[in-house]
Structures are given as structure tokens and as C-alpha cells.
Design a protein around this motif. Sequence first.
Motif, PDB file in Angstrom:
ATOM      1  N   PRO A 412       0.815  -1.226   0.000  1.00 42.93           N
ATOM      2  CA  PRO A 412       0.000   0.000   0.000  1.00 42.93           C
ATOM      3  C   PRO A 412       0.845   1.272   0.000  1.00 42.93           C
ATOM      4  O   PRO A 412       0.517   2.246  -0.680  1.00 42.93           O
ATOM      5  CB  PRO A 412      -0.828  -0.141   1.281  1.00 42.93           C
ATOM      6  CG  PRO A 412      -0.961  -1.624   1.474  1.00 42.93           C
ATOM      7  CD  PRO A 412       0.350  -2.191   1.014  1.00 42.93           C
ATOM      8  N   ARG A 415       2.208   1.715  -3.471  1.00 44.49           N
ATOM      9  CA  ARG A 415       1.229   2.279  -4.403  1.00 44.49           C
ATOM     10  C   ARG A 415       1.079   3.782  -4.159  1.00 44.49           C
ATOM     11  O   ARG A 415       0.914   4.561  -5.103  1.00 44.49           O
ATOM     12  CB  ARG A 415      -0.116   1.582  -4.251  1.00 44.49           C
ATOM     13  CG  ARG A 415      -0.056   0.135  -4.676  1.00 44.49           C
ATOM     14  CD  ARG A 415      -1.398  -0.455  -5.052  1.00 44.49           C
ATOM     15  NE  ARG A 415      -1.184  -1.805  -5.584  1.00 44.49           N
ATOM     16  CZ  ARG A 415      -0.835  -2.066  -6.818  1.00 44.49           C
ATOM     17  NH1 ARG A 415      -0.671  -1.078  -7.673  1.00 44.49           N
ATOM     18  NH2 ARG A 415      -0.657  -3.304  -7.227  1.00 44.49           N
ATOM     19  N   ARG A 416       1.135   4.162  -2.897  1.00 49.66           N
ATOM     20  CA  ARG A 416       1.051   5.592  -2.592  1.00 49.66           C
ATOM     21  C   ARG A 416       2.254   6.333  -3.168  1.00 49.66           C
ATOM     22  O   ARG A 416       2.139   7.463  -3.652  1.00 49.66           O
ATOM     23  CB  ARG A 416       0.968   5.780  -1.078  1.00 49.66           C
ATOM     24  CG  ARG A 416       0.614   7.188  -0.652  1.00 49.66           C
ATOM     25  CD  ARG A 416       0.106   7.201   0.766  1.00 49.66           C
ATOM     26  NE  ARG A 416      -0.322   8.517   1.185  1.00 49.66           N
ATOM     27  CZ  ARG A 416      -1.051   8.761   2.255  1.00 49.66           C
ATOM     28  NH1 ARG A 416      -1.444   7.749   3.036  1.00 49.66           N
ATOM     29  NH2 ARG A 416      -1.401   9.991   2.588  1.00 49.66           N
TER      30      ARG A 416
END
Length: 633
Positions: A412, A415-416
Motif C-alpha cells: 500500500p 502504491r502511494r
Amino acid sequence: MLTRHHVPVADLEAIATGRITAPTGTRIAAAERSRRMLMLRALAAAEADRGTDEGEGPLPPLAHAFELLARAEALDPQAVASVLGHPPVGVWAVRLLGRLRGGVEPRPDEPPLWREAGYAHALAAAAALRAGLPARVLLPARAGRVILPTVGHAVLDDVPGGHDVATLETDGRGTARVTLGPHVLELPAAPYLPAPGWHPTRLLSWTPREPGPGVLLDDADPYRDFRSPWLPPAPLTDGESDTWQRHLHDAAHLLGARHPDAARTVPLVLNSLVPLPGMPRFRTSSASYAEAFGSALVSLPRDAVDFAVTLVHESRHSVLNGLSHQIQLVDRAARGPRQDTLLYAPWRTDPRPPWGLLHGTYAFTGVADFWRTERHALTGPRADLAHFEFAVWRDAVAIALRTLEDQPGLTPWGRRFVDGMARQAAPWAGDDVPAGALAPAQAELADLRATWCSHNLAPDPAATGLLTDRRLGGAPGEEGTAPPSRLRGDAPLRLPELRCELRRLHLADAGTFTPDTLARLSGIERSPELLDADMCLLRGGPANAARAVDRYRAVLTGAPGTRPAWVGLGLALEASGEGAPAAALLHRPEVVRALALEERARGARTPDPLELARWAARIPGLTTQPATDVPQR
């Protein structure tokens, strides 16, 4: 003392978009220092587990060096921080840890284990000198050279080659000497000053007048080049050092004047430059390593622009190395349907894992941003070249970002981070690029991808054989089936495609190849016939494109295995308006080449390359369906 570290979300966002502040840089550096301390702890534990004692080798155990480091830190914490923050320390620690644990295969030129472990004593001796701590330290020497990392190195003449033990003695008040057998060298009271037999480290400044952190020009440390550890010193002359200083001042001035974000970032994260020999203009060599945080290997720059963009590129690698030591952006242990896939990166000749693609994308986002601004500050052919560089790397970054968005292994936070890069790059798509630079940039991207496919992909042999059967039997291409391709397991590392260098030379020379063009290509293997075809292609225009088709065709008739010629033929056909065979060669060059080689292997005549490309272009799906795990243009 080790410290707990955390990364504020704001830091992640700032790093992703290339806007790094001093507090962010300080937090990264502090985490790297703790990482180094953990490395030292791991080395002490590995030595203890191995059962090393004082009887193994001529130097004391690592614990003696670490104890001296602790005493120096109590007296001058900054002195020890500077020594342990020296980038080669990470290279050394990883190497030694592997040897102590038995996980690194010895190499023929590898020094004895005691000497490699002895680098810890050299670090301790350097810390004692810097902190003003009285000490007597045994440390390794080789061929009369004794290294004191971050301080300098001593050269004792008339000492035979081989591995020896020297002694450093310092009273903590400015008197220090190095002894090696009967040879004694008195160090100057200020070790940063040169003296007969003593070579201090070379510290460069970013700006001529403003105070601030310096950058070490490392020409002596044996671990300065992570690719080839144990290098002997290769001291620069004062004139060479002055050249590096002049280039650094010029590059820093350029960044400060036109690239404020990069001007803040580069000095925050780069504290050591390892000089490499000069390279031709468009073959700049540079490299970074995760465990050598703060260091960049750089070939002698040509000018301020060349140096500045290289510093931007390598500083981004350094930042991301530091961030990745704290936050996992790619789950390397994940196993998804495509997680083991190696990917296309436009700036590499070899397939890259997702983590490698992420690293390169971040570095080239900085490069594209640099050229986006620089193209408006330059004039004439230099501006044309800058427009070209921006167009190439803008679109290369876009290709890589699309690939990364499809990767299941991103965490995550990863992806950020990718989203942050995408936000920075999003406005670039609408930027105008002059046609004279845009057209060669588009050809460059097609060349990069097709060349990568040609070298790294292999079509299924059985499917290729069936296609050859149909073709030799007189069947039209429409009756064939596009064969799948897989990554080759035997593709060797190679230099970038020469046409990419030629394309830049052509732009830099205002649309012509000057008489010294060929001289600049020394060391590059290229047949005269293929080079002539390349030059015809790059000169542009319908007549030159037609000549290039004929010349590539002649090369391939005689040597159908010549990969660059197949891609060149595709580019020449595209420039001539023959879209279908051009698409076959640029989308699936490995297939057309394999068909030609298969026909020749069966004893048939070498097929006409142009006729074969036209036949292959009619195979259903060849130019519209992707080969397995290969990105689209």
C-alpha cells in the motif's frame, strides 16, 4: 545508542514528488546511521558465532576496534558519526558479514579474511585521529599503503607487495605516526594537509563561498567502488581534483539557478563522489548502491549540464535507498500471478524486477523534470537536444508508471509512492515539444523497446517451426498463428544500442554528422555497413529512409542474425510509410528474426528481409496482441 525511527506520511509524499526538505534528509540520515550500528552489531555477533579468537590472523578481534570507536564517540560523537557514515563502510560490512557467515563465495583476488576484518581497525584509527583520542592501533596495510577512511592514506616507499600489519600511534594532541616494519611516517599535525608520503582525503565544496556540507572525492578507499571491492588507491592529481571541483561548482550553480528542488536534495543525500574515468559525451557512467548510502560513482563530466543531471539521477537513487530501508514499497516475498515477471524498463538493456523498475522510474522522473526546465534555458542545438531528452524520458516514465500500476507486489505504501510520482509527471503529457525533437524522441522510444525485445525475448521454437513450414510451403501469412515469446534465460548483459548515441550526436551537431563523429564511437563494435545504414536512417527524409531500407536489407541478407539491423529496418520502413511491416519488426522483432534464422538453418536460401517482414505483418495478431509479459508501445 540505537534510536527508534519513523517516516512521517508527509516525508513519503515529499520524497515521491521530489520535494525533499532538510528535516526529511536529516531523518533519512539518522536512520542510516542506526542501520550502520546494527551492521556492526551483526558483525560482532557473526565473529563470535564463528569462534574467531586472537590467534586467527595478526590483528585483534573486531571487538577491539568497536571498543575504540565507543571511546572516540564518548569524546567526539560527530567524529565517529562521520567515520561510520562513510559510504564504503556499508559495502565493507555486507562483504565481511557474508564471509563470516560463509555465504559469499571467495574470489581469486579476495584478500585474506583477517585483512578484510581489519578495515574495522582502520575505521577505529580514523575515529581516534578525528576525535583527538590517544591510541595505538594495529591495522592492515598492502604494498606499503595504509588507509585511514575519511582522513587519508599513507604511502611508505620501498615496502614489498602483499598484506602486512602497520601501526598507528597518536597522542591525541596532533602527533601521529604510521609504522610498517622499519619504515616510519610522521603525519602532519593537521591531517587534512598533504605531506611527503601522506595523501589527505579530498573534500570538495558545493559552492565557492557559502559554508555548508562538503562532498568527499573518494579516490583511495578500498571499498569505494561496490562493483569491485578491495581496489587499491588511485590518487588523483591536484589538477584532476581541481577539475572535479570546478565541475561541481558549475553544476551546483546551475541547479541552484534553475532547479531549486534538486538543489536542496543533492547536497542533503550525496556526501561522496567516486571518480571514474571520462567517457564519451553520451555514455556517461554512474552508479549507486543501497548499502553505500550517500555515495555515487560518476565518470568525469563533460560540462555543468552533464554533471547536474547525473547528480539529480544518483541523488534520487540514494534517497530511495534510504527510504526503502525504513518502508517496504515492494513485497519481494509476494507470489502473485505475475510477481515473478521481469519487466521492461526503457532505460535498461536487461529485464528488471518490480523493485528495480520502481527505482529506475523514480530516478528518471527526476531526469525528465530536469530536462523539462533545462530545455527552456538553452539555445540552438543544445535546446533541441534538451527537448529531445525531455520527450524521451517523459514518455519512458509514463510507460514505467503504467507497468508499475499493474504490479501486484506493490505494498500500500508502494502504491502511494507510485501515485506521488504519477502526480508529478501528470502535467508533462500536455507539454509541447518541437517537431524536430519530438519525431526522433518517438523513434528513440520505438528503438529502445524493439531492441529490448530482440535481445531479451525468444519465440516458442515449435510455433516458429510451424510458421516456417507454412511459409516454405507457400502459405500466406494470414494462415499463420502468432507465436508466444518468453524471456530468454541466456541473454547476456550488453551496452546500450549505439543508435541511441548516434541520435544524440546528430541532434547535438545540428542535424549533421561532423567528421569526428566516428572518432567519438571508439570502442563500439559496429560493422561499417550497419553503421552506414544507421547514419542514413538518422539523417532523415524520404530519400535517406529509402537508402537505409536498402542498406539494412543488404546487412541482413548476409547476416540475418544481426539484431540491430532488424530493428533499424523497422524504423526505416516506418519512416518510409510502410506501416505494416514496420509494425511487425518493431512490435515482434524476435519473431521475424527467428523465422529468418529457421529458414536458413533448414538449408533454404536466406529470405529477403523486406519480403519476410511483409509476410509476417499479415500473421493474425502479430502486431496487435502482446507477447507474453511484454509491454505495449
